[in-house]
Write an enzyme that holds these catalytic residues in place. Structure first.
Site, PDB file in Angstrom:
ATOM      1  CG  ASP A  11       3.240   4.412  -6.646  1.00 19.02           C
ATOM      2  OD1 ASP A  11       2.425   5.316  -6.383  1.00 19.02           O
ATOM      3  OD2 ASP A  11       4.273   4.206  -5.971  1.00 19.02           O
ATOM      4  CD  GLU A 106       0.863   2.463  -3.501  1.00 19.49           C
ATOM      5  OE1 GLU A 106       1.631   1.503  -3.348  1.00 19.49           O
ATOM      6  OE2 GLU A 106       0.789   3.423  -2.697  1.00 19.49           O
TER       7      GLU A 106
END
Length: 363
Positions: A11, A106
């Protein structure tokens, strides 16, 4: 010996804002928001300097400005973010092709079998983080575990620039201490309800029976029951079936008059039909999303036996859903519509995934 997969959740930290600070040195170290500062503006992303003041994405720009009077607003550059994202995913593909994108910044990676023959998933996570920093001058957080639920939790655990591993032997202890708000799928409303039921963390969640959780949370009860025990059999899906198409509009002014609401609903429905056609998407469930002046939000859905693709079908259904919405005393700020439940997604296929097993010695 029980066998587990090796899953990494990557992320990017404050992605849009970090790209802007990277490309504009004068913004580094300063509270920055990507978005528009006008009356109806919304924060798309906030730098960590801004987050210290409580500024968050999806927050009204006026509120963000009140929290942080020195907040710098700049418009987003989606073409730049997409190009940076492409380069990030190129790095991912140097290690595995079993990648499930969640957004531009992500993704889940299954590195049980990987291109460099590395036994330790944590070493791959370190290498990816290093390359993102050196090649793109950006920072990512990574979580490593044996399933998607725990890998996601791990990546959030030590942000920014975090790296956390949850080993199978320590998962139960980790989950026991985890606040209920940190569980995947538990938002503010669900967390509040859980607390009224005496559920505060993983320990108290695990003490709940499946029957009790199903009674209070419906289909999500099984999910919470499994998560409390460290169970998540969902694979990293390299090909994701698109499950919905939607659009929404934030209005220039809050509205309460029926005629105004119907006009805006018509515009949103018209745009939705165009998007459905472009995407070649056919679904049977229409969902109406309404956000009120105070940012409280509701959704209403209806499912039909036929596919929803035409305006003369979608608009009457949207009007029917609107009848249950009280907006004469609660002005509307945002209207959205989406179509979901594609024909390709057959109910009998759900839960049919089998998690493959590979042996490994350590993390």
């Amino acid at each position: 010996m029980q066998h587990f997969r090796k899953i990494i959740h990557l992320d990017m930290d404050a992605f849009y804002a970090s790209v802007e600070q990277r490309d504009n040195p004068e913004f580094r170290g300063k509270p920055l928001a990507v978005g528009y500062s006008e009356e109806r503006g919304v924060v798309a992303a906030a730098s960590y300097e801004a987050r210290k003041y409580g500024v968050r994405s999806a927050m009204a720009s006026l509120r963000a400005r009140r929290l942080c009077p020195e907040l710098i607003f700049i418009p987003g550059r989606m073409d730049v973010y997409k190009e940076v994202s492409r380069r990030i995913y190129e790095i991912f593909h140097d290690y595995t092709d079993v990648i499930e994108p969640l957004s531009l910044d992500e993704a889940f990676l299954d590195v049980t079998e990987n291109k460099i023959g590395e036994e330790l998933a944590v070493n791959i996570a370190k290498e990816i983080k290093r390359r993102i920093r050196e090649e793109l001058s950006l920072v990512a957080s990574a979580g490593v575990s044996y399933n998607k639920f725990l890998a996601k939790i791990a990546s959030d655990y030590r942000k920014p620039d975090g790296l956390c591993t949850i080993h199978p032997n320590h998962a139960e202890e980790f989950i026991t201490r985890l606040p209920i708000e940190s569980f995947w799928g538990v938002g503010p409303v669900t967390a509040k309800k859980m607390r009224t039921l005496g559920i505060y963390n993983g320990y108290t969640l695990r003490s709940c029976s499946l029957d009790m959780l199903n009674r209070h949370f419906g289909k999500a009860g099984q999910l919470y029951y499994d998560f409390a025990r460290g169970i998540d059999l969902r694979p990293v899906e390299t090909v994701r079936i698109r499950k919905s198409v939607g659009c929404e509009t934030t209005l220039e002014k809050d509205i309460t008059r029926k005629s105004s609401v119907i006009i805006e609903l018509y515009h949103v429905a018209t745009e939705l039909v165009k998007r459905l056609e472009r995407a070649g998407f056919k679904g049977s469930t229409l969902t109406l999303k309404i956000k009120f002046y105070d940012f409280n939000q509701i959704t209403r859905s209806i499912t039909q036996p036929k596919e929803l693709t035409e305006l003369d079908v979608i608009l009457p259904l949207a009007k029917e859903l609107l009848k249950d919405v009280e907006y004469e005393t609660y002005p509307i700020r945002l209207i959205g519509l989406s179509v979901s439940h594609p024909k390709e997604e057959q109910p009998e296929d759900k839960g049919m995934w089998e998690q493959l097993s590979f042996e490994f010695s350590d993390w």
